[in-house]
Write a protein that holds these residues in place. Structure first.
Motif, PDB file in Angstrom:
ATOM      1  N   ASN A 330       0.700  -1.319  -0.083  1.00 49.62           N
ATOM      2  CA  ASN A 330       0.104   0.006   0.181  1.00 49.62           C
ATOM      3  C   ASN A 330       0.828   1.204  -0.074  1.00 49.62           C
ATOM      4  O   ASN A 330       1.970   1.297   0.698  1.00 49.62           O
ATOM      5  CB  ASN A 330      -1.027  -0.027   1.040  1.00 49.62           C
ATOM      6  CG  ASN A 330      -2.068  -1.108   1.259  1.00 49.62           C
ATOM      7  OD1 ASN A 330      -2.553  -1.572   0.167  1.00 49.62           O
ATOM      8  ND2 ASN A 330      -2.204  -1.954   2.414  1.00 49.62           N
ATOM      9  N   TYR A 332       0.753   5.307   0.967  1.00 50.82           N
ATOM     10  CA  TYR A 332       0.074   6.013   2.094  1.00 50.82           C
ATOM     11  C   TYR A 332       0.506   7.362   1.877  1.00 50.82           C
ATOM     12  O   TYR A 332       1.875   7.848   1.566  1.00 50.82           O
ATOM     13  CB  TYR A 332       0.419   5.572   3.519  1.00 50.82           C
ATOM     14  CG  TYR A 332      -0.211   4.369   3.825  1.00 50.82           C
ATOM     15  CD1 TYR A 332      -1.650   4.131   4.056  1.00 50.82           C
ATOM     16  CD2 TYR A 332       0.386   3.092   3.794  1.00 50.82           C
ATOM     17  CE1 TYR A 332      -2.402   2.893   4.357  1.00 50.82           C
ATOM     18  CE2 TYR A 332      -0.211   1.828   4.117  1.00 50.82           C
ATOM     19  CZ  TYR A 332      -1.586   1.772   4.480  1.00 50.82           C
ATOM     20  OH  TYR A 332      -2.197   0.725   4.717  1.00 50.82           O
ATOM     21  N   TRP A 344      -4.707   6.203   2.858  1.00 46.41           N
ATOM     22  CA  TRP A 344      -4.344   4.928   1.849  1.00 46.41           C
ATOM     23  C   TRP A 344      -4.676   5.752   0.151  1.00 46.41           C
ATOM     24  O   TRP A 344      -5.787   6.284   0.184  1.00 46.41           O
ATOM     25  CB  TRP A 344      -5.166   3.693   2.006  1.00 46.41           C
ATOM     26  CG  TRP A 344      -4.838   2.900   1.017  1.00 46.41           C
ATOM     27  CD1 TRP A 344      -3.658   2.645   0.517  1.00 46.41           C
ATOM     28  CD2 TRP A 344      -5.755   2.076   0.338  1.00 46.41           C
ATOM     29  NE1 TRP A 344      -3.779   1.545  -0.405  1.00 46.41           N
ATOM     30  CE2 TRP A 344      -5.192   1.279  -0.660  1.00 46.41           C
ATOM     31  CE3 TRP A 344      -7.338   2.122   0.237  1.00 46.41           C
ATOM     32  CZ2 TRP A 344      -5.761   0.384  -1.631  1.00 46.41           C
ATOM     33  CZ3 TRP A 344      -7.859   1.258  -0.632  1.00 46.41           C
ATOM     34  CH2 TRP A 344      -7.126   0.451  -1.359  1.00 46.41           C
ATOM     35  N   PRO A 408      -6.432  -2.378   2.066  1.00 45.18           N
ATOM     36  CA  PRO A 408      -5.197  -2.334   2.741  1.00 45.18           C
ATOM     37  C   PRO A 408      -5.245  -3.140   4.023  1.00 45.18           C
ATOM     38  O   PRO A 408      -6.194  -3.341   4.638  1.00 45.18           O
ATOM     39  CB  PRO A 408      -5.155  -0.818   3.049  1.00 45.18           C
ATOM     40  CG  PRO A 408      -6.112  -0.113   2.312  1.00 45.18           C
ATOM     41  CD  PRO A 408      -7.056  -1.128   1.937  1.00 45.18           C
ATOM     42  N   CYS A 419     -10.345   5.008   0.761  1.00 47.00           N
ATOM     43  CA  CYS A 419      -9.379   5.430  -0.493  1.00 47.00           C
ATOM     44  C   CYS A 419      -9.448   6.853  -0.808  1.00 47.00           C
ATOM     45  O   CYS A 419     -10.547   7.350  -0.701  1.00 47.00           O
ATOM     46  CB  CYS A 419      -9.627   4.488  -1.377  1.00 47.00           C
ATOM     47  SG  CYS A 419      -8.497   4.674  -2.754  1.00 47.00           S
TER      48      CYS A 419
END
Length: 526
Positions: A330, A332, A344, A408, A419
């Protein structure tokens, strides 16, 4: 307590508890600083209190045992007597009892300070800042050894520099010219540059001049090189070494390690925001980011993050920190506003580098051989359902239909996950992209398999050109020469590098260097 509140509490940064000796950098009184800069505007006061004048003259600050409070700072004593500060006397005492001692050399070349036997008692009873690192080989007279305290005096035998005698005999660097260009203009941009080179296999950092194929000297580090950033106008290097829970602060001009910043965790990567005088150090194992105050060369705070941070980046405005979680893939965004919320944005496998610019995150993947451009808005949340698809698809229905990503899986999970990407596109690059560079409105993506550079226009969001590099091997780094229009492409197999004109988007020439290059930092000569 609600899950949301638990998450918020967990995300709040952890303030470091550090001992008083290491937590605060030496602070020279503001009145004394004003006096120094009024007389010598280009003087430099190092983070540990060492004062260097423009001509190289060095003064040590002496902190008095007792400080007198005064309305106006004045010089009350100098040696030689009645010598103006501009004439750089050996001893300066202010009416607060704060003092400056000039470093001098004896006829025998010994580095010392004033030998005058009747030096005032305010200096004999004072002390040097306990975090100061004085120049190598300093010898203090017996009458002044009491001011040392716990100050470290590096010995000449432990110098960090190894200089090969044969370097001066080497011929100038033989270049292979590829295109017609103004040779003098190019050389003017290169000649004052120093290349700091490592191959991740040695404690020694090789130091090259841009016009010599052999290293000028090697700088011995505290361990095998891992990562590095230059700060404070290239006066200092912040260097990470393998398995060391510290940052080595290298004084470029004096060529030694001036300080070590203890982290209590093994660092893995460093990036500097010189505009805001901060550096950010990631620790994979500790799952945290250390914020370093560059002016004081000390830890300012520690931030816990999701997962294992790598490929760290700072947004162009310095307000956001971006990282890739090695454990989950992921990507971030961490808001640097005191809340330190992890947002995220997207995912990516085997990423080589991240660039954050104008609400876009650009990532390159070695295995997918692609550039991903992700637009985001931290004020828009899009919940993810259990299948991994966005529940709200209305913002760009046509483009995002079929958008399917993994939920995530960071160490800390909110319910539901959200998201913050508003648009996402991928672009094919050359095979095995290893590095990229943002210059003006273009991103230059270096691909190692075919040794080429793909040029991406951030305004049109399109690939515009491919630059073929006249070199074999495995090109790994693209590094801009200061703020100029030139960049050099270094190679981990070939003992050559390529100079590229970023404005004209063309390779200008190749140049030899005596070793392959895994990592390089370019600074100005001091």
């Amino acid at each position: 307590m609600k899950l949301f509140n638990i998450k918020k509490v967990f995300f709040t940064f952890i303030a470091l508890l550090i001992t008083a000796a290491s937590a605060f950098a030496t602070q020279i009184p503001i009145q004394v600083k004003d006096c120094i800069f009024k007389t010598f505007p280009a003087a430099n006061i190092r983070f540990d209190g060492l004062i260097t004048l423009p001509d190289g003259t060095i003064y040590l600050p002496v902190i008095p045992a007792y400080t007198d409070k005064v309305e106006k700072l004045q010089i009350t004593y100098t040696y030689p007597n009645k010598t103006a500060f501009s004439k750089k006397p050996e001893v300066i005492i202010f009416n607060t009892n704060y003092a400056l001692l000039k470093l001098v050399k004896t006829k025998n070349g010994v580095l010392t300070v004033c030998q005058y036997p009747e030096i005032p008692i305010s200096i004999k009873t004072g002390s040097l800042p306990q975090d100061i690192l004085v120049p190598k080989g300093l010898v203090l007279p017996e009458t002044l050894k009491g001011i040392l305290g716990d100050v470290q005096i590096p010995l000449l035998k432990s110098a960090n520099v190894v200089k090969p005698a044969e370097v001066v005999k080497k011929a100038p660097l033989p270049n292979k010219r590829l295109n017609t260009f103004d040779k003098e203009a190019i050389n003017a941009k290169i000649k004052n540059k120093i290349y700091l080179v490592s191959n991740y296999d040695s404690q020694y950092l090789k130091v090259f001049s841009a016009d010599v194929a052999e290293p000028l000297y090697s700088l011995k580090l505290s361990g095998v090189y891992k990562d590095m950033q230059s700060v404070l106008n290239d006066q200092f290097l912040l260097i990470l070494t393998n398995n060391k829970k510290q940052i080595d602060v290298v004084d470029v001009k004096n060529e030694y390690i001036a300080k070590q910043i203890d982290l209590a965790a093994i660092p893995s990567e460093i990036i500097a925001d010189n505009a805001q005088n901060k550096a950010y150090v990631a620790s994979l194992k500790d799952k945290s980011i250390f914020v370093i105050d560059i002016n004081g060369m000390q830890i300012k705070e520690k931030i816990k993050v999701l997962g294992e941070p790598e490929n760290i980046a700072i947004s162009d405005n310095g307000d956001e920190f971006v990282y890739h979680d090695r454990a989950t893939s992921n990507v971030y965004v961490l808001k640097l506003d005191g809340t330190y919320e992890n947002k995220w944005i997207t995912t990516g496998e085997n990423l080589s580098k991240i660039i954050a610019h104008k609400n876009h995150i650009y990532t390159i993947s070695r295995t997918a051989s692609e550039l991903k451009s992700t637009e985001y808005d931290l004020n828009k949340e899009f919940p993810i359902n259990e299948s991994g698809q966005k529940k709200d698809m209305s913002f760009k229905e046509a483009f995002m239909s079929g958008f399917d990503v993994a939920i995530p899986k960071g160490d800390l999970k909110a319910d539901p996950q959200k998201c913050f990407a508003t648009d996402e596109k991928t672009f094919k690059t050359g095979e095995k992209p290893t590095d990229m560079l943002l210059y003006k409105d273009k991103i230059y993506i270096l691909s190692a398999q075919e040794n080429e550079i793909n040029v991406f226009d951030i305004n049109t969001q399109k690939m515009t050109k491919t630059i073929r590099l006249p070199i074999s091997g495995f090109s790994k780094r693209i590094t801009q020469l200061g703020s100029s229009n030139l960049a050099i492409i270094t190679n981990v197999l070939e003992r050559r590098y390529v100079i590229v004109d970023l404005d004209k988007m063309t390779a200008l020439q190749t140049a030899n260097i005596n070793l392959p290059v895994n990592a390089i930092t370019i600074i100005d000569k001091k």
